[in-house]
Design an enzyme around this catalytic site. Structure first.
Site, PDB file in Angstrom:
ATOM      1  N   CYS A   8       0.821  -1.213   0.000  1.00  0.00           N
ATOM      2  CA  CYS A   8       0.000   0.000   0.000  1.00  0.00           C
ATOM      3  C   CYS A   8       0.855   1.263   0.000  1.00  0.00           C
ATOM      4  O   CYS A   8       2.025   1.252   0.389  1.00  0.00           O
ATOM      5  CB  CYS A   8      -0.923   0.000   1.214  1.00  0.00           C
ATOM      6  N   ASP A 132      -6.553  -3.296  11.726  1.00  0.00           N
ATOM      7  CA  ASP A 132      -5.362  -2.456  11.790  1.00  0.00           C
ATOM      8  C   ASP A 132      -5.117  -2.028  13.219  1.00  0.00           C
ATOM      9  O   ASP A 132      -6.017  -2.050  14.063  1.00  0.00           O
ATOM     10  CB  ASP A 132      -5.564  -1.229  10.896  1.00  0.00           C
TER      11      ASP A 132
END
Length: 208
Positions: A8, A132
């Site tokens: 990412c 996360d």
């Protein structure tokens, strides 16, 4: 099923060259969120994804964006997956699906600090959830014991690096792992780190 890998925070053409060589499953682009140093405009996004190996799936990452932005980028084919990383709710996802139809997967991110956060993630109508640590770019993991036994497919993020990838996959069997800052040197993606991370994930799949 073998764990997939998403790299990412791509924002340079050099990054595209690196991932085309490493061949992760997904690449993430943080779209029009100026608070992120890895942010790209929709124009740069289109230019970057045009150079991406067609086997690598481009993911647009959005933080409280107007719902038309991810919908338009998905409809135009610039991205093939939408990731929501802000405070988007079920109504937002419903409106998004009305605009994009059912062919574009939606990922919703959750900050995991307590077991209640996992319960919220389990109820999400998104196709996949991302678990996360929450602060972003801290290099810290959340308490993985909270996610042990989590039954729906999820992406694991937060504090993952080449040092703990194999352990994370063995312990939690995530659908995918998501890495960004640990694959950088001086704030820029590093080709060797990306290749190493992809190789670790692939080797975990082969050993099962």
């Amino acid at each position: 099923m073998s764990t997939k890998i998403k790299v990412c925070g791509l924002n340079r053409f050099e990054d595209i060259q690196s991932v085309n060589l490493a061949k992760p499953d997904f690449c993430g682009f943080i779209v029009e969120f100026p608070r992120s140093s890895r942010c790209v405009s929709r124009e740069l996004l289109a230019e970057l994804t045009a150079q991406l190996d067609p086997e690598i799936i481009p993911v647009g990452v959005f933080v409280n964006a107007p719902v038309k932005l991810p919908a338009e980028l998905a409809e135009s084919g610039v991205i093939r997956v939408i990731q929501l990383h802000g405070q988007e709710d079920e109504e937002y996802i419903r409106r998004l699906r009305e605009l994009i139809g059912g062919d574009i997967p939606v990922i919703q991110a959750f900050s995991v600090q307590t077991a209640e956060d996992l319960k919220r993630a389990a109820k999400s109508s998104a196709d996949y959830v991302l678990l996360d640590q929450g602060s972003g770019g801290t290099g810290k993991t959340f308490d993985w014991s909270l996610a042990e036994g989590f039954t729906r497919p999820f992406l694991l993020a937060g504090g993952l690096s080449t040092d703990n990838l194999a352990e994370a996959i063995e312990r939690l069997s995530p659908w995918a792992v998501d890495l960004s800052s640990s694959l950088e040197i001086g704030g820029l993606k590093d080709r060797d780190k990306i290749i190493e991370a992809v190789n670790i994930v692939r080797s975990c799949g082969q050993s099962e």
